[in-house]
Each structure stands twice: as structure tokens, then as C-alpha cells.
Design an enzyme around this catalytic site. Structure first.
Site, PDB file in Angstrom:
ATOM      1  N   ASP A 184      15.411  49.191 -33.254  1.00  0.00           N
ATOM      2  CA  ASP A 184      15.646  50.602 -33.600  1.00  0.00           C
ATOM      3  C   ASP A 184      15.270  51.496 -32.412  1.00  0.00           C
ATOM      4  OD1 ASP A 184      15.774  52.503 -36.379  1.00  0.00           O
ATOM      5  OD2 ASP A 184      14.643  53.352 -34.682  1.00  0.00           O
ATOM      6  N   HIS A 197      25.175  65.391 -29.881  1.00  0.00           N
ATOM      7  CA  HIS A 197      25.647  64.151 -30.501  1.00  0.00           C
ATOM      8  C   HIS A 197      26.571  63.314 -29.608  1.00  0.00           C
ATOM      9  CE1 HIS A 197      23.801  64.823 -34.367  1.00  0.00           C
ATOM     10  NE2 HIS A 197      24.248  63.628 -34.722  1.00  0.00           N
ATOM     11  N   GLU A 228      20.920  54.173 -35.938  1.00  0.00           N
ATOM     12  CA  GLU A 228      20.494  53.770 -34.591  1.00  0.00           C
ATOM     13  C   GLU A 228      19.647  52.515 -34.669  1.00  0.00           C
ATOM     14  OE1 GLU A 228      17.941  54.878 -36.628  1.00  0.00           O
ATOM     15  OE2 GLU A 228      16.707  55.427 -34.886  1.00  0.00           O
TER      16      GLU A 228
HETATM   17  P1  GH3 Z   1      11.875  56.631 -34.862  1.00  0.00           P
HETATM   18  O1  GH3 Z   1      11.293  56.442 -33.530  1.00  0.00           O
HETATM   19  O2  GH3 Z   1      10.836  56.671 -35.920  1.00  0.00           O
HETATM   20  O3  GH3 Z   1      12.915  55.621 -35.166  1.00  0.00           O
HETATM   21  O4  GH3 Z   1      12.543  58.080 -34.874  1.00  0.00           O
HETATM   22  P2  GH3 Z   1      14.064  58.451 -34.871  1.00  0.00           P
HETATM   23  O5  GH3 Z   1      14.197  59.878 -34.532  1.00  0.00           O
HETATM   24  O6  GH3 Z   1      14.809  57.495 -34.001  1.00  0.00           O
HETATM   25  O7  GH3 Z   1      14.491  58.110 -36.355  1.00  0.00           O
HETATM   26  P3  GH3 Z   1      15.125  58.983 -37.497  1.00  0.00           P
HETATM   27  O8  GH3 Z   1      15.447  58.029 -38.577  1.00  0.00           O
HETATM   28  O9  GH3 Z   1      14.228  60.137 -37.825  1.00  0.00           O
HETATM   29  O10 GH3 Z   1      16.431  59.572 -36.906  1.00  0.00           O
HETATM   30  C1  GH3 Z   1      17.509  58.773 -36.543  1.00  0.00           C
HETATM   31  C2  GH3 Z   1      18.470  59.651 -35.808  1.00  0.00           C
HETATM   32  O11 GH3 Z   1      19.505  58.887 -35.219  1.00  0.00           O
HETATM   33  C3  GH3 Z   1      19.182  60.623 -36.681  1.00  0.00           C
HETATM   34  C4  GH3 Z   1      20.406  60.963 -35.910  1.00  0.00           C
HETATM   35  O12 GH3 Z   1      20.149  62.074 -35.101  1.00  0.00           O
HETATM   36  C5  GH3 Z   1      20.582  59.757 -35.003  1.00  0.00           C
HETATM   37  N1  GH3 Z   1      21.824  59.045 -35.306  1.00  0.00           N
HETATM   38  C6  GH3 Z   1      22.086  58.176 -36.297  1.00  0.00           C
HETATM   39  N2  GH3 Z   1      23.377  57.768 -36.257  1.00  0.00           N
HETATM   40  C7  GH3 Z   1      23.950  58.381 -35.208  1.00  0.00           C
HETATM   41  C8  GH3 Z   1      25.261  58.378 -34.633  1.00  0.00           C
HETATM   42  O13 GH3 Z   1      26.190  57.698 -35.081  1.00  0.00           O
HETATM   43  N3  GH3 Z   1      25.478  59.158 -33.536  1.00  0.00           N
HETATM   44  C9  GH3 Z   1      24.473  59.897 -33.005  1.00  0.00           C
HETATM   45  N4  GH3 Z   1      24.745  60.629 -31.932  1.00  0.00           N
HETATM   46  N5  GH3 Z   1      23.247  59.925 -33.520  1.00  0.00           N
HETATM   47  C10 GH3 Z   1      22.971  59.183 -34.605  1.00  0.00           C
HETATM   48 MG    MG Z   2      14.835  55.416 -34.563  1.00  0.00          MG
HETATM   49 MG    MG Z   3      16.224  54.132 -37.771  1.00  0.00          MG
END
Ligand code: GH3
Ligand code: MG
Ligand code: MG
Ligand code: MG
Length: 306
Positions: A184, A197, A228
Site C-alpha cells: 500500500d 489526481h 492504492e
Molecule cells: P496510508 O499511508 O495510511 O495508506 O495513507 P493514504 O493517504 O495512502 O491512505 P488513504 O486510504 O487515506 O487514502 C488513499 C488515497 O489514495 C485516496 C485517494 O486520494 C488515493 N487514490 C485511490 N485510488 C486512486 C486512483 O485511482 N487515482 C488516484 N489519483 N488516487 C487514488
Molecule cells: Mg495508502
Molecule cells: Mg489503502
């Protein structure tokens, strides 16, 4: 107003298709070659073992298969191709001079998709080949849409579930352990918030590529599990082997440094939870690795926990 087609399933490009013709008589191969070589790449083999060798080197899109051949006959070759995951889905058209119904029935029951009588009628051969190549290409396209993640090109969660079932069954049958990593990206929300994004998507693509590059065996497997988060499945791998792969992935992020396109962001880091199927028999393997991933996050991220 002109409307744009998103995806036209009826028009598939067959110009790069490779057709393997298997026949013990070179004159028969030549006849097929003369009919098809203008439209496709035609490969040839004059025996069953030679055909298997060709399939090992270049996977054909379709096989035209003679039944009567000395040594391994066409039906036997068909059986062998159907037993191998790599060749199972190649459509096989039997081309033979059989004229007994039960002989034709035998070809169908072994898994042939079609049947052409010798001497071949050029129009029949061309059209049958085109029809089966089209069907196969459409099937592959559908498979990709259903099972592959559109952004990163890795498999998606739907396919992971199917794949994991197979790996679990194999591990319990053979008692050979299999590894599972949950990878992750750390603080990825902040990366998106800071750089947008589009940059986030690009970083996800680079992340998937880096993980893929760190996997060395053809049976190693990666899928995008969620936003992610990626799941890596390592058949026939014990815990030390699993941790070795986890370390290789982490080192790749340390050395290749994925940043935003300007190179101004901190490099992406990942946290990894690692476990193996046989060591967490009471819980689902994904859940097990996910718990360790959570612990890796708790302990400060950018690390492996098992
Ligand atoms: P942690 O270290 O605890 O994993 O924190 P984090 O910020 O990585 O985790 P969190 O679950 O709070 O947020 C995940 C973020 O990943 C949310 C979103 O902004 C980003 N994300 C998820 N899917 C996509 C995608 O398909 N494209 C983009 N650009 N960002 C994504
Ligand atoms: Mg994360
Ligand atoms: Mg995650
Ligand atoms: Mg023959």
C-alpha cells in the site's frame, strides 16, 4: 452530430494473427499456406512434437490440425494442448479426410471448435478461420475488460479472487506454501491533494510497473486490490522467499524513486504486509497480510511487517 465509437467489438484487427498448420504431409501445409498467407502469418509443423515446440516459442492464435499423423496423432496433440494452461484456449480446427460420422464426433468431443474436410475449399477455410479468429479476439477483449485494471494494466480484484482460489487449492494439495503481500502506498491521499489526481494516477501506474519488475517468476502475480493497494501472490514460495520478494519490492522504491513529474515531491514509499497461506490457515490469506500491513503502517510506514 458525429458520434464516436468507444469500442467496436465487431471490428477486430486480425492482421497480426498467427496460424499454426500441423500436417504430416508438406503438400497439405503448402495448400493451406497458399490460401491464408496473404492475410495471416502461417507457421507450420509436420508432427505433434514439432507443433508443441512451435507453441512453446510463439503462441499461435489458431491451430489447423490434421488428425492422421504417424506417432502422436492430431487427437493426442489436441489433448496435450488442452492440458496446458498456456495453450488451452487456442482454438483448434481439425482438417481431415475422415468421412465417418463417429470420427468427426471424436474431434468435437476432444475440444475442437470446428471441422473442415480435405481437400479444403479455399472459401470455406478462409471464412472459418476468420470467424474463429474473430471470436477468439472478442473473447480476449472481453476477458481484458472484465479482469484487467484499466489504469495500471494489472489484474483486478475480480480476477484476484479466482486466481487465489486456484493457488490455495494447489498449496493445500501439494503442501507447498504460497506467499501473499499487500503493498500500500504511504500517505497517498496527501500526494493527490498536493499534486492532483493526474499526477496521482501516473504514480499509481509507476508503482504497478515497479512491483511487476520486482517479480521474477512467471507464476508470480500482481493485482490492484483497491485504490492504492496491490496484492502480490507468490505460488510455491515459503515465508523467507516471500520476505525476499517484499524486500526486493521495497528496495526498488528506495532506488528508483517515484515522484511527481517535476521531481519536486518526496519519493513514493510503500508499506508491505507479508504472510503465507499455510502459516495463516484460520484466516483468509488476504486478511492475514492486510492485518500485517496495518501494523507496518502503525509502526511508521515505509517498511515490511509479517
Ligand atoms: P496510508 O499511508 O495510511 O495508506 O495513507 P493514504 O493517504 O495512502 O491512505 P488513504 O486510504 O487515506 O487514502 C488513499 C488515497 O489514495 C485516496 C485517494 O486520494 C488515493 N487514490 C485511490 N485510488 C486512486 C486512483 O485511482 N487515482 C488516484 N489519483 N488516487 C487514488
Ligand atoms: Mg495508502
Ligand atoms: Mg489503502
Ligand atoms: Mg495426415
Amino acid at each position: 452530430m458525429e458520434s464516436k465509437k468507444i469500442e467496436d467489438f465487431s471490428e477486430v484487427d486480425l492482421s497480426t494473427a498467427k496460424i499454426l498448420v500441423v500436417d504430416d504431409q508438406p503438400i497439405n501445409i503448402q495448400a493451406v499456406y497458399n490460401i491464408l498467407s496473404d492475410s495471416y502469418t502461417v507457421l507450420a509443423a509436420t508432427s505433434g512434437p514439432a507443433a508443441l515446440e512451435v507453441c512453446n516459442e510463439v503462441l499461435p492464435d489458431l491451430i489447423l490440425l490434421d488428425v492422421l499423423m504417424p506417432g502422436m496423432d492430431g487427437l493426442e496433440l489436441c489433448d496435450q494442448l488442452k492440458q496446458d494452461d498456456a495453450t488451452r484456449d487456442i482454438p483448434i480446427i481439425f482438417v481431415t479426410s475422415f468421412n465417418e460420422q463417429h470420427e468427426e464426433d471424436e474431434c468435437w468431443s476432444r475440444g475442437g471448435v470446428d471441422f473442415i474436410m480435405k481437400p479444403v475449399n479455399p472459401m470455406t477455410l478462409k471464412n472459418r478461420v476468420k470467424a474463429h479468429l474473430t471470436l477468439k479476439a472478442q473473447k480476449d477483449m472481453l476477458h481484458k475488460l472484465v479482469f484487467v485494471d484499466g489504469l495500471t494494466g494489472t489484474f483486478n480484484r475480480r480476477y484476484l479472487d479466482l486466481h487465489l482460489d486456484r493457488v490455495k487449492n494447489e498449496a493445500s494439495r501439494t503442501k507447498h506454501d504460497a506467499g501473499c503481500l499487500m503493498v500500500d502506498i504511504d500517505h497517498f491521499k496527501a500526494f493527490n491533494d498536493d499534486y492532483g489526481h493526474i499526477e496521482g494516477d501516473q504514480a499509481l501506474i509507476s508503482t504497478a510497473n515497479l512491483i511487476r519488475k520486482a517479480l521474477l517468476r512467471p507464476t508470480d502475480f500482481v493485482a490492484r486490490y483497491g485504490g492504492e493497494e496491490f496484492a502480490v501472490i507468490l505460488p510455491d514460495t515459503d515465508l523467507p522467499g516471500t520476505l525476499e520478494v517484499a524486500n526486493r519490492i521495497k528496495s526498488a522504491f528506495d532506488s528508483e524513486k517515484i515522484t511527481n513529474s517535476e521531481g519536486t515531491s518526496n519519493p513514493i514509499t510503500v508499506s508491505i504486509g507479508a504472510s503465507t497461506i499455510l502459516s495463516c490457515s484460520n484466516v483468509e490469506i488476504i486478511e492475514c497480510s492486510d492485518t500485517y500491513l496495518y501494523e507496518a503502517k502503525n509502526r511508521g510506514r515505509d517498511q515490511i511487517y509479517h
